[in-house]
Write a protein that holds these residues in place. Structure first.
Motif, PDB file in Angstrom:
ATOM      1  N   PHE A 208      47.404  -7.508  36.964  1.00  0.00           N
ATOM      2  CA  PHE A 208      47.003  -6.626  35.874  1.00  0.00           C
ATOM      3  C   PHE A 208      46.744  -7.437  34.602  1.00  0.00           C
ATOM      4  O   PHE A 208      45.845  -7.113  33.817  1.00  0.00           O
ATOM      5  N   GLY A 209      47.516  -8.502  34.408  1.00  0.00           N
ATOM      6  CA  GLY A 209      47.276  -9.383  33.268  1.00  0.00           C
ATOM      7  C   GLY A 209      45.895 -10.008  33.334  1.00  0.00           C
ATOM      8  O   GLY A 209      45.213 -10.151  32.306  1.00  0.00           O
ATOM      9  N   CYS A 210      45.457 -10.383  34.536  1.00  0.00           N
ATOM     10  CA  CYS A 210      44.099 -10.927  34.690  1.00  0.00           C
ATOM     11  C   CYS A 210      43.046  -9.881  34.324  1.00  0.00           C
ATOM     12  O   CYS A 210      42.036 -10.191  33.673  1.00  0.00           O
ATOM     13  N   VAL A 211      43.286  -8.628  34.742  1.00  0.00           N
ATOM     14  CA  VAL A 211      42.360  -7.545  34.413  1.00  0.00           C
ATOM     15  C   VAL A 211      42.341  -7.300  32.910  1.00  0.00           C
ATOM     16  O   VAL A 211      41.272  -7.167  32.289  1.00  0.00           O
ATOM     17  N   CYS A 212      43.530  -7.240  32.302  1.00  0.00           N
ATOM     18  CA  CYS A 212      43.612  -7.006  30.857  1.00  0.00           C
ATOM     19  C   CYS A 212      42.953  -8.134  30.072  1.00  0.00           C
ATOM     20  O   CYS A 212      42.315  -7.894  29.035  1.00  0.00           O
ATOM     21  N   TYR A 213      43.108  -9.341  30.545  1.00  0.00           N
ATOM     22  CA  TYR A 213      42.493 -10.487  29.871  1.00  0.00           C
ATOM     23  C   TYR A 213      40.974 -10.286  29.807  1.00  0.00           C
ATOM     24  O   TYR A 213      40.342 -10.532  28.769  1.00  0.00           O
ATOM     25  N   GLU A 214      40.385  -9.825  30.897  1.00  0.00           N
ATOM     26  CA  GLU A 214      38.942  -9.543  30.894  1.00  0.00           C
ATOM     27  C   GLU A 214      38.600  -8.416  29.927  1.00  0.00           C
ATOM     28  O   GLU A 214      37.560  -8.458  29.257  1.00  0.00           O
ATOM     29  N   LEU A 215      39.485  -7.412  29.845  1.00  0.00           N
ATOM     30  CA  LEU A 215      39.234  -6.307  28.934  1.00  0.00           C
ATOM     31  C   LEU A 215      39.202  -6.779  27.483  1.00  0.00           C
ATOM     32  O   LEU A 215      38.346  -6.363  26.698  1.00  0.00           O
ATOM     33  N   PHE A 216      40.145  -7.651  27.125  1.00  0.00           N
ATOM     34  CA  PHE A 216      40.294  -8.035  25.727  1.00  0.00           C
ATOM     35  C   PHE A 216      39.479  -9.271  25.351  1.00  0.00           C
ATOM     36  O   PHE A 216      38.997  -9.386  24.227  1.00  0.00           O
ATOM     37  N   ALA A 217      39.319 -10.210  26.283  1.00  0.00           N
ATOM     38  CA  ALA A 217      38.608 -11.457  25.977  1.00  0.00           C
ATOM     39  C   ALA A 217      37.152 -11.427  26.417  1.00  0.00           C
ATOM     40  O   ALA A 217      36.363 -12.269  25.998  1.00  0.00           O
ATOM     41  N   GLY A 218      36.799 -10.482  27.295  1.00  0.00           N
ATOM     42  CA  GLY A 218      35.434 -10.443  27.806  1.00  0.00           C
ATOM     43  C   GLY A 218      35.161 -11.470  28.882  1.00  0.00           C
ATOM     44  O   GLY A 218      34.010 -11.672  29.279  1.00  0.00           O
ATOM     45  N   ARG A 219      36.221 -12.109  29.382  1.00  0.00           N
ATOM     46  CA  ARG A 219      36.102 -13.126  30.436  1.00  0.00           C
ATOM     47  C   ARG A 219      37.453 -13.258  31.130  1.00  0.00           C
ATOM     48  O   ARG A 219      38.493 -12.871  30.584  1.00  0.00           O
ATOM     49  N   PRO A 220      37.477 -13.793  32.368  1.00  0.00           N
ATOM     50  CA  PRO A 220      38.745 -13.979  33.066  1.00  0.00           C
ATOM     51  C   PRO A 220      39.591 -15.056  32.388  1.00  0.00           C
ATOM     52  O   PRO A 220      39.082 -15.877  31.622  1.00  0.00           O
ATOM     53  N   PRO A 221      40.891 -15.107  32.701  1.00  0.00           N
ATOM     54  CA  PRO A 221      41.734 -16.155  32.128  1.00  0.00           C
ATOM     55  C   PRO A 221      41.370 -17.539  32.635  1.00  0.00           C
ATOM     56  O   PRO A 221      41.576 -18.537  31.940  1.00  0.00           O
TER      57      PRO A 221
END
Length: 488
Positions: A208-221
């Motif tokens: 879920f952290g990977c998904v959220c990172y895409e939501l907030f950063a616009g890219r994967p971690p």
């Protein structure tokens, strides 16, 4: 198309095809509604690479996992998880009939609208986390959280899809995975999944952290580069704060993302801790529609009045509200005598080893009793203790842990020998409940601390602590001796 399944579901179009299953839109001819029908695929590509004996064995595993998905969907009661309507077999292949969610996947939504405004990203994350909280309370680990398994309905309501490789946690859970067969999706697997270690609810937190990172950063971690592949980065490289890639990301979100993506599962937050950070940052009832407009709009459910269908459901077990017999004549205040009678009924259920209605009613009234009567009233503590013990015996580990922790933190006064013994026992019970979520290392620490506490207590109190300590220690030993339960 046009084929009728189970005598009532007319297939109209294929709407999704994954590695192990295919989903069709269908018309329920009995009650005239559209549904989703999910079939186990007979042409699963990985099966074609096996010899005949291995192929038959693997097909049995897939069928068993498909049956388990049906069992889990019956238990998962949340608006963000499509409910199961029916199941059966058609031409030798099992199928599930579920609520149809029309909309777009988060994967397509991000491709169209990224980068997202902060409130929109938070609205998606809060709704996914709320559905996860329902699963984790059982406890069930999804094990395949990714944007393709998150649907945004036409009304903006988030649905968490595909519990095909989800797994209930516990030492008696059947293993449905061969050694060397890593579950999850590339780019979203937690380090322990990659290493084929035991999954816990914190495994979902990483994905879920990977998904959220895409939501907030616009890219994967992590992205592929010339020096390190994705797997190595997920195992060894610490991600950068998402705020470095996108403007306007608050510091508390940067911190949350890094904790969610910690390599050590014990350092990751729980889903409730995630919600505590996310919820204040999201849209609230009465807020304006985001500009430019989004279709679908995931903020819409959170901008509706509080009696809308999307509300946080992870704060407490979803038990019935107080029935009239437990309130005064006006129905305004709890009736202490009626609650004492209910406590006696709950004690009988617990003594008989069959916690049922009385325990569930007590659990549903516990927060109200504390709010009306305060934390010092003995009846309040009795209600909470019976609710905790009854839920533990009934297998509701998440609910029981909440009550045990609440008693230890707020309902015990003083620091005398009896209070220290009571707190030690309660924390051992919390650790025992959290074992169901795979939190073994934390439980080991609690057992060690309880031993030190018992050593400083009078013999009669020390024996009470030692009795529970041995029970939890035995449970830990059983789980450590059964690593095969890690995959399933």
């Amino acid at each position: 198309m046009g084929e009728v399944v189970g005598g009532r579901y007319e297939l109209t179009e294929s709407i999704g095809k994954g590695g192990m299953a295919q989903v069709w839109r269908a018309r329920d001819l009995v009650i005239s509604r559209d549904v989703a029908v999910k079939f186990l695929r007979s042409d699963f590509v990985n099966l074609q690479q096996l010899d005949t004996r291995e192929r038959l064995a693997e097909h049995d595993v897939l069928r068993a996992r498909f049956r388990r998905e049906a069992t889990l969907l019956r238990r998962l009661d949340h608006h963000g998880i499509p409910e199961l309507y029916d199941q059966g077999s058609h031409q030798g292949m099992p199928y599930l009939v579920m609520r149809l969610v029309t909309g777009v996947t988060l994967h397509k939504f991000l491709a169209q609208y990224a980068p997202l405004p902060l409130t929109v990203a938070v609205a998606v994350a809060v709704q996914v986390a709320d559905a996860m909280a329902c699963a984790h309370t059982l406890p069930v680990v999804h094990r395949d959280l990714k944007p393709q398994n998150v649907m945004i309905s036409d009304e903006g309501v988030i649905a968490l899809l595909d519990f095909g490789i989800a797994k209930p946690l516990g030492i008696d859970v059947t293993q449905y995975t061969r050694h060397g067969s890593t579950l999850g999706s590339r780019g979203y697997q937690a380090p322990e999944q990659i290493l084929e270690k035991e999954p816990t609810t914190r495994t979902d937190i990483y994905s879920f952290g990977c998904v959220c990172y895409e939501l907030f950063a616009g890219r994967p971690p992590f992205v592929m580069d010339e020096t390190r592949g994705l797997v190595e980065q997920h195992l060894k490289v610490d991600p950068l704060p998402p705020g470095l890639y996108a403007a306007g990301v608050p510091e508390e979100l940067d911190d949350l993302m890094l904790r969610m993506l910690a390599k050590d599962p014990e350092q990751r937050p729980t889903v409730d801790e995630v919600l505590d950070v996310l919820s204040p940052l999201g849209p609230h009832p009465g807020d304006p529609e985001p500009q430019p407009r989004l279709r679908p709009d995931p903020t819409a459910p959170l901008r509706q009045p509080r009696d809308s269908p999307v509300e946080r459901q992870s704060q407490a077990p979803a038990f019935p509200t107080a029935p009239d017999p437990y309130t005064d004549a006006d129905g305004e205040w709890l009736n202490a005598h009626a609650l004492e009678v209910l406590c006696a009924a709950a004690e009988r259920e617990i003594h008989e080893g069959d916690p049922d209605d009385a325990v569930r009613h007590l659990a549903g009234l516990a927060d109200r009793a504390r709010a009306e009567w305060g934390s010092r009233r003995p009846l309040v503590r009795r209600i909470w203790e019976l609710a905790a013990e009854g839920l533990r015996l009934a297998g509701d580990c998440g609910g029981a842990a909440r009550f045990y922790q609440g008693i230890a933190d707020d309902l015990i006064r003083g620091d005398g020998p009896q209070e220290r013994a009571d707190r030690a026992v309660l924390r051992l019970r919390v650790a025992e409940c959290r074992l169901a979520f795979g939190e073994i290392e934390a439980a080991i620490g609690v057992v060690e601390v309880a031993g030190h506490v018992a050593a400083g207590l009078p013999m009669s109190l020390a024996s009470q602590v030692e009795k529970v300590r041995r029970e939890v220690d035995t449970d830990i030993a059983e789980r450590l001796a059964d690593p095969g339960a890690a995959q399933g």
